[in-house]
Enzyme design. Structure first.
Site, PDB file in Angstrom:
ATOM      1  N   ASP A 214       0.513  -1.270   0.056  1.00 43.77           N
ATOM      2  CA  ASP A 214       0.054   0.298   0.337  1.00 43.77           C
ATOM      3  C   ASP A 214       0.389   1.353  -0.077  1.00 43.77           C
ATOM      4  OD1 ASP A 214       0.575   0.130   2.751  1.00 43.77           O
ATOM      5  OD2 ASP A 214      -1.023  -1.008   3.099  1.00 43.77           O
ATOM      6  N   TRP A 274       0.277  -8.372  13.618  1.00 49.87           N
ATOM      7  CA  TRP A 274       0.128  -6.961  12.625  1.00 49.87           C
ATOM      8  C   TRP A 274       1.565  -6.702  14.407  1.00 49.87           C
ATOM      9  CZ3 TRP A 274       0.756  -2.428  15.637  1.00 49.87           C
ATOM     10  CH2 TRP A 274       1.716  -1.393  14.778  1.00 49.87           C
ATOM     11  N   GLU A 277       7.568  -7.009  13.501  1.00 49.55           N
ATOM     12  CA  GLU A 277       8.333  -7.598  12.903  1.00 49.55           C
ATOM     13  C   GLU A 277       9.775  -6.601  12.022  1.00 49.55           C
ATOM     14  OE1 GLU A 277       5.619  -6.813  11.644  1.00 49.55           O
ATOM     15  OE2 GLU A 277       6.633  -5.960   9.975  1.00 49.55           O
ATOM     16  N   ASP A 278       9.249  -5.305  12.041  1.00 52.00           N
ATOM     17  CA  ASP A 278       9.934  -4.802  11.296  1.00 52.00           C
ATOM     18  C   ASP A 278      10.876  -4.178  12.185  1.00 52.00           C
ATOM     19  OD1 ASP A 278       7.997  -3.476  12.365  1.00 52.00           O
ATOM     20  OD2 ASP A 278       8.264  -1.769  11.457  1.00 52.00           O
ATOM     21  N   MET A 304       0.425   6.172   1.294  1.00 50.58           N
ATOM     22  CA  MET A 304      -0.232   5.124   1.754  1.00 50.58           C
ATOM     23  C   MET A 304      -1.241   4.716   1.046  1.00 50.58           C
ATOM     24  SD  MET A 304       0.280   2.909   5.227  1.00 50.58           S
ATOM     25  CE  MET A 304      -0.960   2.879   6.783  1.00 50.58           C
ATOM     26  N   HIS A 307      -6.083   2.023   4.231  1.00 48.61           N
ATOM     27  CA  HIS A 307      -7.225   1.276   4.710  1.00 48.61           C
ATOM     28  C   HIS A 307      -7.725   1.208   6.265  1.00 48.61           C
ATOM     29  CE1 HIS A 307      -3.045  -0.367   6.581  1.00 48.61           C
ATOM     30  NE2 HIS A 307      -2.503  -0.015   5.680  1.00 48.61           N
ATOM     31  N   ARG A 309      -7.425  -2.057   9.755  1.00 44.85           N
ATOM     32  CA  ARG A 309      -6.620  -3.538  10.016  1.00 44.85           C
ATOM     33  C   ARG A 309      -7.298  -4.676   9.408  1.00 44.85           C
ATOM     34  NH1 ARG A 309      -2.715  -1.585  12.115  1.00 44.85           N
ATOM     35  NH2 ARG A 309      -3.520  -1.800  14.308  1.00 44.85           N
TER      36      ARG A 309
END
Ligand code: UD2
Ligand code: MN
Length: 361
Positions: A214, A274, A277-278, A304, A307, A309
């Site tokens: 996105d 969610w 992880e980054d 972006m 959106h 979730r």
């Protein structure tokens, strides 16, 4: 016995005669076809250079130190040894260091009536998601990896903008969409590990761009190439007033060489749902004392697409607990433990779609 010995004698002589004729033919062949044939046979093998550990592998052949430094990374350098082979087509010259096609910051539009077919028609120069500049040799070969499920509209927008964007940067690139099959909890990081492993089966890419579906880049001076250290591309985005979310922010879009990604064993496979992880990837680099670079915030700008979730990607309640354990587990949780099943691999006009079963938490 007598009979045999004279017969054997004759057959011996015949053998020597055949041998003599053969030797003479070889000598005659060398005289008639000097140089080229022989070198072309040899050079055929020599073009298959072994892949180097750092992922820049067979690109690193020639020219000056200075060329090699640009972008802080090995530009694609071209073999001069192969040039003597008359049967190979002439080598393309390197693309300029700054592409003359760049347009800078652009106002992006997102037309809800745009279809995937429209985008295919716009990009007839793209084959199975891959493109190479027609007139010059790209300085890097880049695999764009997109984790994906149920975001078709976003993918149309991204492809519509990203293909011409990358072409203006005169890159050799291919786009891979890694599609998580089923309804189990989403796992962005694991999908990106898989994208990396699968893309390498196609080609020895110099650089991997881990890319949310996105996020659309607004400024083509934000170059989709790798640097000497890991690069975070998406510093700013419309939804945060084009400001960094927090200093250690490493989400959205990152560019890593093979060597950089392997050094930290890739992403963790353990972040289901969610978040974080980054940050985990950031910590992995921190543990290795590897610093991160970012393009200037004025050009690291993304839109972006709005959106909410997604279902199946709810906040991961364990994310902070996992993040505390990174130091303990990074060596055994990552590329070396990424198990999955490829359900299909479709080479569509604008991207390679890899549908995978990644299991569940
Ligand atoms: C932020 C980060 C993102 C990631 C995420 C936490 C930015 C700009 N992005 O994104 O990189 O760290 O937080 O996990 O800071 N996706 C699907 N289908 C789904 C769910 C996710 O395709 O059902 C993919 C898609 O590529 C999406 C990405 O995963 O862009 C990240 O998910 P998100 O967009 O819901 O999360 P967001 O915007 O908070
Ligand atoms: Mn998002």
């Amino acid at each position: 016995m007598e009979l045999c010995s004279s017969a054997c004698n004759i057959s011996h002589r015949a053998k020597y005669f055949v041998l003599l004729v053969l030797s003479l033919s070889v000598v005659a062949w060398i005289i008639i076809f000097p140089g080229d044939t022989v070198t072309s046979l040899i050079s055929f093998n020599s073009t298959h250079t072994p892949v180097k550990e750092d992922g820049l592998g067979d690109k690193l052949h020639s020219t000056t130190e200075e060329d090699f430094k640009e972008d802080g990374l090995g530009d694609k350098l071209h073999s001069t040894t192969e040039a003597s082979n008359l049967t190979t087509p002439p080598q393309k010259v390197d693309c300029p260091k700054v592409s003359p096609l760049l347009q800078g910051l652009r106002n992006l539009s997102f037309d809800s009536s745009l279809t995937l077919n429209d985008v295919v028609t716009e990009n007839e120069n793209v084959r199975a998601g891959e493109y190479e500049p027609p007139d010059c040799a790209a300085r890097q070969s880049v695999a764009i990896l997109i984790p994906f499920r149920n975001r078709e509209r976003h993918l149309v927008y991204l492809l519509h903008h990203l293909h011409p964007f990358l072409q203006r940067q005169q890159l050799h690139y291919a786009i891979y969409v890694i599609h998580q099959a089923g309804n189990a909890t989403f796992n962005r990081a694991k999908l990106l590990n898989i994208g990396y492993l699968e893309a390498l089966k196609d080609y020895n890419w110099d650089c991997f761009i881990f890319h949310d579906v996105d996020l659309v880049p607004e400024d083509d001076r934000n170059l989709y190439v790798c640097a000497e250290t890991p690069k975070h591309m998406a510093g700013g985005r419309n939804t945060t007033g084009y400001k960094m979310s927090y200093p250690r922010y490493f989400g959205g879009v990152t560019a890593l060489t093979r060597k950089q990604f392997v050094q930290v064993n890739g992403f963790s496979n353990s972040y289901w749902g969610w978040g974080c992880e980054d940050d985990d990837l950031y910590v992995r680099f921190q543990l290795q004392k590897v610093t991160i670079v970012r393009p200037p915030i004025a050009i690291a700008r993304y839109s972006m697409v709005f959106h909410t979730r997604d279902k199946g990607n709810e906040k991961n309640k364990d994310r902070f607990k996992l993040l505390k354990k990174t130091q303990e587990v990074w060596m055994k949780d990552g590329l070396n433990s990424c198990s999955y099943k490829t359900l299909s691999m479709d080479r569509l006009p604008l991207y390679v779609n890899i549908t995978v079963d990644i299991g569940k938490p």
